[in-house]
Design a protein around this motif. Structure first.
Motif, PDB file in Angstrom:
ATOM      1  N   PRO A   1       0.783  -1.231   0.000  1.00 56.28           N
ATOM      2  CA  PRO A   1       0.000   0.000   0.000  1.00 56.28           C
ATOM      3  C   PRO A   1       0.820   1.290   0.000  1.00 56.28           C
ATOM      4  O   PRO A   1       0.357   2.312  -0.459  1.00 56.28           O
ATOM      5  CB  PRO A   1      -0.837  -0.101   1.271  1.00 56.28           C
ATOM      6  N   GLY A   2       2.008   1.250   0.524  1.00 54.04           N
ATOM      7  CA  GLY A   2       2.804   2.473   0.579  1.00 54.04           C
ATOM      8  C   GLY A   2       4.213   2.191   1.039  1.00 54.04           C
ATOM      9  O   GLY A   2       4.552   1.058   1.395  1.00 54.04           O
ATOM     10  N   PRO A   3       5.039   3.226   1.004  1.00 56.71           N
ATOM     11  CA  PRO A   3       6.428   3.031   1.427  1.00 56.71           C
ATOM     12  C   PRO A   3       6.500   2.653   2.904  1.00 56.71           C
ATOM     13  O   PRO A   3       5.730   3.141   3.722  1.00 56.71           O
ATOM     14  CB  PRO A   3       7.071   4.396   1.164  1.00 56.71           C
ATOM     15  N   GLY A   4       7.373   1.779   3.213  1.00 52.81           N
ATOM     16  CA  GLY A   4       7.559   1.350   4.589  1.00 52.81           C
ATOM     17  C   GLY A   4       6.798   0.084   4.953  1.00 52.81           C
ATOM     18  O   GLY A   4       7.245  -0.668   5.816  1.00 52.81           O
ATOM     19  N   ALA A   5       5.669  -0.169   4.297  1.00 49.15           N
ATOM     20  CA  ALA A   5       4.882  -1.359   4.625  1.00 49.15           C
ATOM     21  C   ALA A   5       5.649  -2.628   4.259  1.00 49.15           C
ATOM     22  O   ALA A   5       5.658  -3.599   5.021  1.00 49.15           O
ATOM     23  CB  ALA A   5       3.537  -1.325   3.902  1.00 49.15           C
ATOM     24  N   LYS A   6       6.286  -2.611   3.103  1.00 48.85           N
ATOM     25  CA  LYS A   6       7.045  -3.786   2.661  1.00 48.85           C
ATOM     26  C   LYS A   6       8.235  -4.027   3.592  1.00 48.85           C
ATOM     27  O   LYS A   6       8.477  -5.163   4.012  1.00 48.85           O
ATOM     28  CB  LYS A   6       7.525  -3.583   1.228  1.00 48.85           C
ATOM     29  N   GLU A   7       8.964  -2.974   3.927  1.00 47.06           N
ATOM     30  CA  GLU A   7      10.125  -3.120   4.811  1.00 47.06           C
ATOM     31  C   GLU A   7       9.700  -3.614   6.194  1.00 47.06           C
ATOM     32  O   GLU A   7      10.373  -4.436   6.803  1.00 47.06           O
ATOM     33  CB  GLU A   7      10.888  -1.798   4.912  1.00 47.06           C
ATOM     34  N   ARG A   8       8.558  -3.124   6.673  1.00 52.00           N
ATOM     35  CA  ARG A   8       8.041  -3.578   7.969  1.00 52.00           C
ATOM     36  C   ARG A   8       7.694  -5.065   7.903  1.00 52.00           C
ATOM     37  O   ARG A   8       8.015  -5.835   8.808  1.00 52.00           O
ATOM     38  CB  ARG A   8       6.824  -2.734   8.362  1.00 52.00           C
TER      39      ARG A   8
ATOM     40  N   MET B   1      14.358 -10.483   9.090  1.00 50.07           N
ATOM     41  CA  MET B   1      15.662 -10.108   8.535  1.00 50.07           C
ATOM     42  C   MET B   1      15.621  -8.637   8.170  1.00 50.07           C
ATOM     43  O   MET B   1      14.546  -8.045   8.056  1.00 50.07           O
ATOM     44  CB  MET B   1      16.032 -10.973   7.330  1.00 50.07           C
ATOM     45  N   SER B   2      16.786  -8.071   7.986  1.00 48.12           N
ATOM     46  CA  SER B   2      16.845  -6.662   7.590  1.00 48.12           C
ATOM     47  C   SER B   2      16.489  -6.532   6.111  1.00 48.12           C
ATOM     48  O   SER B   2      16.689  -7.477   5.329  1.00 48.12           O
ATOM     49  CB  SER B   2      18.248  -6.108   7.829  1.00 48.12           C
ATOM     50  N   PRO B   3      15.966  -5.386   5.716  1.00 48.29           N
ATOM     51  CA  PRO B   3      15.697  -5.173   4.294  1.00 48.29           C
ATOM     52  C   PRO B   3      16.946  -5.334   3.423  1.00 48.29           C
ATOM     53  O   PRO B   3      16.859  -5.840   2.305  1.00 48.29           O
ATOM     54  CB  PRO B   3      15.147  -3.745   4.237  1.00 48.29           C
ATOM     55  N   THR B   4      18.101  -4.944   3.934  1.00 46.36           N
ATOM     56  CA  THR B   4      19.344  -5.099   3.166  1.00 46.36           C
ATOM     57  C   THR B   4      19.598  -6.568   2.860  1.00 46.36           C
ATOM     58  O   THR B   4      19.886  -6.937   1.714  1.00 46.36           O
ATOM     59  CB  THR B   4      20.533  -4.500   3.942  1.00 46.36           C
ATOM     60  N   ARG B   5      19.490  -7.417   3.860  1.00 51.07           N
ATOM     61  CA  ARG B   5      19.695  -8.862   3.660  1.00 51.07           C
ATOM     62  C   ARG B   5      18.631  -9.430   2.724  1.00 51.07           C
ATOM     63  O   ARG B   5      18.922 -10.267   1.866  1.00 51.07           O
ATOM     64  CB  ARG B   5      19.664  -9.592   5.011  1.00 51.07           C
ATOM     65  N   TYR B   6      17.412  -8.965   2.875  1.00 49.58           N
ATOM     66  CA  TYR B   6      16.310  -9.406   2.009  1.00 49.58           C
ATOM     67  C   TYR B   6      16.645  -9.134   0.547  1.00 49.58           C
ATOM     68  O   TYR B   6      16.499 -10.018  -0.308  1.00 49.58           O
ATOM     69  CB  TYR B   6      15.034  -8.675   2.422  1.00 49.58           C
ATOM     70  N   TYR B   7      17.089  -7.915   0.255  1.00 45.89           N
ATOM     71  CA  TYR B   7      17.381  -7.569  -1.141  1.00 45.89           C
ATOM     72  C   TYR B   7      18.608  -8.315  -1.666  1.00 45.89           C
ATOM     73  O   TYR B   7      18.687  -8.610  -2.858  1.00 45.89           O
ATOM     74  CB  TYR B   7      17.509  -6.053  -1.303  1.00 45.89           C
ATOM     75  N   GLN B   8      19.551  -8.640  -0.794  1.00 48.04           N
ATOM     76  CA  GLN B   8      20.679  -9.484  -1.211  1.00 48.04           C
ATOM     77  C   GLN B   8      20.185 -10.864  -1.626  1.00 48.04           C
ATOM     78  O   GLN B   8      20.589 -11.396  -2.664  1.00 48.04           O
ATOM     79  CB  GLN B   8      21.702  -9.617  -0.081  1.00 48.04           C
ATOM     80  N   LEU B   9      19.327 -11.452  -0.811  1.00 44.31           N
ATOM     81  CA  LEU B   9      18.767 -12.773  -1.126  1.00 44.31           C
ATOM     82  C   LEU B   9      17.915 -12.719  -2.389  1.00 44.31           C
ATOM     83  O   LEU B   9      17.995 -13.609  -3.244  1.00 44.31           O
ATOM     84  CB  LEU B   9      17.925 -13.286   0.044  1.00 44.31           C
ATOM     85  N   LEU B  10      17.099 -11.685  -2.510  1.00 44.90           N
ATOM     86  CA  LEU B  10      16.246 -11.539  -3.680  1.00 44.90           C
ATOM     87  C   LEU B  10      17.083 -11.434  -4.946  1.00 44.90           C
ATOM     88  O   LEU B  10      16.786 -12.092  -5.949  1.00 44.90           O
ATOM     89  CB  LEU B  10      15.354 -10.306  -3.533  1.00 44.90           C
ATOM     90  N   ASN B  11      18.139 -10.649  -4.920  1.00 47.56           N
ATOM     91  CA  ASN B  11      18.987 -10.496  -6.096  1.00 47.56           C
ATOM     92  C   ASN B  11      19.615 -11.825  -6.501  1.00 47.56           C
ATOM     93  O   ASN B  11      19.692 -12.150  -7.692  1.00 47.56           O
ATOM     94  CB  ASN B  11      20.071  -9.442  -5.841  1.00 47.56           C
TER      95      ASN B  11
END
Length: 104
Positions: free
Chosen positions: A49-56, A64-74
Motif C-alpha cells: 500500500p505504501g512506502p515502509g509497509a514492505k520493509e516492515r 531479517m533486515s531489508p538489506t539482507r532481504y534484497y541481497q537474497l532476492l537479487n
C-alpha cells in the motif's frame, strides 16, 4: 494484476491440480528452493500500500533486515529454480533490475 486476481489464479491452479496438489509449506521440496527463498518470492509477489509497509513486513514476517532481504532476492533472480517456481515475478524483477542498470 491485483492481489485478488493473483489469488484467483492460485485457487484455479490448485483446483486443477486435484487431490495431490502441494501446499506452499511443502512446495519447497518440489522446487528445490528453501522455505526462506519461497517467502522472499512471496513478499515480492504481493502489492504494497505504501512506502515502509514492505520493509516492515520483511522485518516482522521474515525476521531479517531489508538489506539482507534484497541481497537474497537479487541472488534468487539468477536462480533457475526461482524462475521455474514463479516465472512472472522473477521475470518482472529481472526487467526492473536491467532497467535500473541501464539508467546507471
Amino acid at each position: 494484476m491485483s492481489e485478488d486476481e493473483r489469488d484467483e489464479e492460485r485457487d484455479a491452479a490448485d483446483a486443477g491440480a486435484g487431490a495431490g496438489a502441494r501446499t506452499p509449506a511443502d512446495a519447497s521440496g518440489l522446487s528445490g528452493l528453501s522455505d526462506r527463498d519461497l517467502a522472499v518470492l512471496d513478499v515480492e509477489r504481493r502489492g504494497w500500500p505504501g512506502p515502509g509497509a514492505k520493509e516492515r513486513a520483511i522485518r516482522e514476517q521474515l525476521e531479517m533486515s531489508p538489506t539482507r532481504y534484497y541481497q537474497l532476492l537479487n541472488a534468487l533472480l539468477d536462480d533457475r529454480r526461482a524462475l521455474e517456481h514463479d516465472p512472472m515475478t522473477v521475470n518482472r524483477l529481472r526487467r526492473r533490475r536491467e532497467a535500473q542498470r541501464a539508467r546507471r
